[in-house]
Design an enzyme around this catalytic site. Structure first.
Site, PDB file in Angstrom:
ATOM      1  N   GLU A  58       8.797  63.725  38.008  1.00  0.00           N
ATOM      2  CA  GLU A  58       7.665  63.200  38.774  1.00  0.00           C
ATOM      3  C   GLU A  58       6.951  64.381  39.429  1.00  0.00           C
ATOM      4  OE1 GLU A  58       6.568  60.233  42.494  1.00  0.00           O
ATOM      5  OE2 GLU A  58       8.074  61.819  42.646  1.00  0.00           O
ATOM      6  N   ASP A  92      17.746  58.049  39.106  1.00  0.00           N
ATOM      7  CA  ASP A  92      16.767  58.790  39.890  1.00  0.00           C
ATOM      8  C   ASP A  92      17.483  60.019  40.443  1.00  0.00           C
ATOM      9  OD1 ASP A  92      14.364  59.246  41.480  1.00  0.00           O
ATOM     10  OD2 ASP A  92      14.034  57.081  41.269  1.00  0.00           O
ATOM     11  N   ASP A 131      12.611  63.075  41.096  1.00  0.00           N
ATOM     12  CA  ASP A 131      11.686  62.843  42.198  1.00  0.00           C
ATOM     13  C   ASP A 131      10.975  64.140  42.620  1.00  0.00           C
ATOM     14  OD1 ASP A 131      11.023  60.663  44.192  1.00  0.00           O
ATOM     15  OD2 ASP A 131      11.662  62.220  45.592  1.00  0.00           O
ATOM     16  N   HIS A 179       6.972  51.811  42.070  1.00  0.00           N
ATOM     17  CA  HIS A 179       7.290  51.368  43.431  1.00  0.00           C
ATOM     18  C   HIS A 179       6.454  52.071  44.497  1.00  0.00           C
ATOM     19  CE1 HIS A 179       9.320  55.107  42.823  1.00  0.00           C
ATOM     20  NE2 HIS A 179       9.623  55.179  44.106  1.00  0.00           N
ATOM     21  N   ASP A 180       5.641  53.052  44.113  1.00  0.00           N
ATOM     22  CA  ASP A 180       4.791  53.766  45.075  1.00  0.00           C
ATOM     23  C   ASP A 180       3.326  53.359  44.973  1.00  0.00           C
ATOM     24  OD1 ASP A 180       6.937  55.346  45.967  1.00  0.00           O
ATOM     25  OD2 ASP A 180       6.537  56.896  44.459  1.00  0.00           O
TER      26      ASP A 180
HETATM   27  O1  TEU Z   1       7.149  59.904  45.568  1.00  0.00           O
HETATM   28  C1  TEU Z   1       6.364  61.042  45.731  1.00  0.00           C
HETATM   29  C2  TEU Z   1       4.898  60.889  45.913  1.00  0.00           C
HETATM   30  O2  TEU Z   1       4.222  61.865  45.788  1.00  0.00           O
HETATM   31  C3  TEU Z   1       4.165  59.686  46.283  1.00  0.00           C
HETATM   32  O3  TEU Z   1       3.861  58.877  45.232  1.00  0.00           O
HETATM   33  C4  TEU Z   1       4.748  59.037  47.501  1.00  0.00           C
HETATM   34  O4  TEU Z   1       5.116  57.735  47.215  1.00  0.00           O
HETATM   35  C5  TEU Z   1       3.799  58.965  48.650  1.00  0.00           C
HETATM   36  O5  TEU Z   1       3.094  57.770  48.545  1.00  0.00           O
HETATM   37  C6  TEU Z   1       2.844  60.083  48.847  1.00  0.00           C
HETATM   38  O6  TEU Z   1       1.706  59.629  49.526  1.00  0.00           O
HETATM   39  C7  TEU Z   1       8.528  60.027  45.443  1.00  0.00           C
HETATM   40  C8  TEU Z   1       9.166  58.649  45.393  1.00  0.00           C
HETATM   41  O7  TEU Z   1       8.746  57.981  44.248  1.00  0.00           O
HETATM   42  C9  TEU Z   1       8.850  57.936  46.664  1.00  0.00           C
HETATM   43  O8  TEU Z   1       9.271  56.606  46.656  1.00  0.00           O
HETATM   44  C10 TEU Z   1       9.489  58.708  47.786  1.00  0.00           C
HETATM   45  O9  TEU Z   1       9.119  58.139  49.019  1.00  0.00           O
HETATM   46  C11 TEU Z   1       9.083  60.177  47.785  1.00  0.00           C
HETATM   47  O10 TEU Z   1       9.119  60.762  46.497  1.00  0.00           O
HETATM   48  C12 TEU Z   1      10.042  60.977  48.632  1.00  0.00           C
HETATM   49  O11 TEU Z   1      11.292  61.010  48.032  1.00  0.00           O
END
Ligand code: TEU
Ligand code: CA
Length: 568
Positions: free
Chosen positions: A264, A107, A215, A337-338
């Site tokens: 992402e 990552d 990310d 994971h989100d």
């Molecule tokens: O996620 C970015 C993102 O836009 C979202 O999916 C985020 O999880 C959030 O829910 C917005 O509402 C990335 C990572 O995958 C996430 O785990 C991190 O928290 C985020 O970036 C910050 O680094």
């Protein structure tokens, strides 16, 4: 024309027939009983990954971090957090994975650092710090409140303003943080920042890693004119393509063919993605887009849960399929994971049906996803049909986004039960409960107390039980699907066409190529449905390649959550 002047069709990149598996290390497997998954835990479970047959593992962050956002707040890009292990152990893990033919993707979190990163500590020591300009600082604006307030109205993704004061710097300036206050945004306008990041990336590649998942990488370019305005121009600034091209030339050049890079990108459009992933443009291999995971968000926020209409999902994914057919490449995912657990979100996770159709809906979702054109990503636990956490109290949650949102909404006077109900579907912690390895204590995840509660359904849903189920093992089904992509150029590269776009429960499409045609037809419901396409044209005489029911059904009927793949 001599033989070596013949124009050869370009060889498809290796990742067109690859499958990626995402490990969220904290929740994968714990080797030292502190309740937190670690590198030792991953090393102990490599058989699982090898047997599944995945080609690549993407590891969520394991770098040194205060863990404000579970490692997405990095204080040293070249160190391993002691929670997870050491650099020596990392090298061992990498060598062992390579020994089993599995590549490792790191990552890359470079939109922001931790506020405890040496760069930010230095930058926030005062206005004259040589690193001041490595971050984004602005004066407040006088809004007639007696003292200046935030430079603009941008909100942090984790609630509250996206601007804070740095306590130590002795100024009134604000720094930008699109996520938590402990995640200050780097200033990519500054070439020193960009080259420090490229050096770090080269260091990891020289160490042997096989690529990066980047990310929120479309956030690195802010729209500068808007920095003091109030429009949501915090991403996709016009410089974004220059930055990624520069990164490509500075880091990937010369070793590009062996690597995999995925950006992402919340908010990315099909047209943007064609540019980011067009082979000749030398930017990225693929992007994670967000359109299909926003279809069940209501207008208020991502926690405003609205029912998903299957027709919207089909239309959205097929627009991406068509849009990237002749240029670029798709990544395919239903969860990470989100996001909520895909089975609880798109399928029947058994909560209301006693688990009767859990196998069918998990395997249907997997089939639909993996048979699209693109590189599929399997999120840990999906291969055994793990479900949402089922938490009923706020003190069961750990996620910063969840806790901040809950506190903010409570302060606005919203009803606690209503908020908990929203979280029960949407919280990121739903996907972060420990992987369920066995029916034993703490699901075999840890010998200590897990950092996040294990799902009580681990007595039924776990790797051991699933694998003992033979023909009804979800893991076995994933194995076959992954093998199918490796074997079949049609699955990897065949042209996609959606059928029956207006049908509210049937998800059907074809994949076509030199070696034939595939029909994929799935029933997104718990009742029988008519699927006349199955007996039309070439399909009635086709051979069944894969399905999640044994025995014959009436030819044109799909049983609850049934999926069939037919080759003609
Ligand atoms: O996620 C970015 C993102 O836009 C979202 O999916 C985020 O999880 C959030 O829910 C917005 O509402 C990335 C990572 O995958 C996430 O785990 C991190 O928290 C985020 O970036 C910050 O680094
Ligand atoms: Ca541990």
């Amino acid at each position: 024309m001599s033989a070596n002047e013949e124009v050869l069709a370009p060889v498809p990149a290796w990742w067109t027939d690859a499958v990626v598996y995402q490990i969220y290390p904290r929740s994968f497997a714990d080797s030292n009983a502190d309740g937190i998954g670690d590198l030792g835990g991953i090393r102990a479970r490599l058989d699982h990954l090898e047997q599944l047959g995945v080609d690549v593992v993407w590891l969520s962050p394991i770098y040194t971090s205060p863990q404000a956002d579970n490692g997405y707040d990095i204080s040293d890009y070249q160190g391993i957090d002691p929670l997870f292990g050491t650099l020596e152990e990392f090298d061992l893990l990498l060598a062992e994975m390579h020994g089993r033919g599995i590549k490792l993707v790191m990552d890359l979190v470079v939109n922001h650092t931790s506020d405890e990163h040496a760069w930010f500590v230095e930058a926030s020591s005062g206005k004259d710090s040589p690193k001041r300009d490595w971050y984004v600082w602005r004066d407040g604006i006088d809004r007639g409140e007696g003292q200046p307030t935030e430079p603009n109205l941008w909100r942090s993704a984790f609630s509250g303003p996206a601007w804070s004061h740095a306590p130590a710097d002795g100024t009134d300036e604000y720094y930008l943080h699109l996520f938590a206050a402990k995640q200050p945004d780097l200033n990519w306008e500054n070439p020193e920042v960009r080259h420090a990041v490229y050096d770090m990336m080269n260091w990891w590649l020289d160490r042997g890693v096989d690529g990066f998942r980047m990310d929120v990488i479309n956030h690195i370019a802010k729209i500068q004119d808007d920095l003091t305005g109030d429009s949501p121009g915090f991403r996709m600034g016009p410089q974004i393509h220059d930055y990624l091209h520069e990164m490509n030339l500075s880091v990937f050049a010369g070793r590009d063919a062996e690597l995999i890079t995925v950006g992402e990108m919340p908010g990315v459009t099909v047209d943007d993605a064609r540019l980011f992933t067009g082979v000749d443009r030398l930017e990225l291999d693929m992007v994670f887009q967000f359109e299909h995971v926003g279809l069940d968000h209501g207008p208020a926020s991502k926690f405003d849960n609205v029912p998903l209409d299957l027709r919207d999902l089909k239309r959205s994914l097929s627009r991406w399929q068509t849009g990237l057919a002749d240029q670029g490449w798709n990544s395919l995912y239903l969860g990470n994971h989100d996001q909520p657990r895909s089975l609880s979100r798109f399928g029947d996770d058994g909560e209301a049906t006693d688990g009767r159709l859990r196998y069918e809906s998990a395997t249907l979702l997997a089939t639909i996803l993996h048979l699209h054109r693109g590189t599929p990503y399997v999120y840990q636990g999906d291969e055994i049909g793990m479900t949402n956490a089922g938490f009923t109290r706020i003190d069961q949650y750990q996620d910063i986004e969840t806790l901040n949102w809950f506190a903010e909404e409570r302060a606005l006077g919203r009803d606690e039960a209503e908020l908990l109900e929203a979280l029960r579907f949407r919280s990121r912690d739903n996907a972060r409960t420990p992987v369920q390895w066995s029916a034993g204590s703490q699901a075999g995840f840890t010998e200590g107390t897990p950092w996040l509660e294990v799902n009580p359904n681990h007595d039924v849903i776990n790797v051991e039980s699933d694998r003992a189920l033979g023909s009804r093992s979800i893991f076995e089904f994933y194995r076959r699907l992954i093998a199918l992509r490796h074997e079949s150029p049609l699955v990897a590269l065949g042209e996609f066409a959606l059928l029956e776009p207006d049908d509210p429960t049937l998800y059907a499409f074809t994949r076509s190529g030199d070696s034939g045609r595939l029909l994929v037809a799935g029933n997104f419901s718990g009742s029988d449905i008519e699927a006349p396409i199955l007996v039309e044209g070439p399909w009635s005489a086709g051979s069944r390649l894969l399905g999640n029911y044994e025995g014959d059904a009436p030819a044109a009927v799909l049983r609850p959550w049934e999926v069939r793949v037919i080759l003609a």
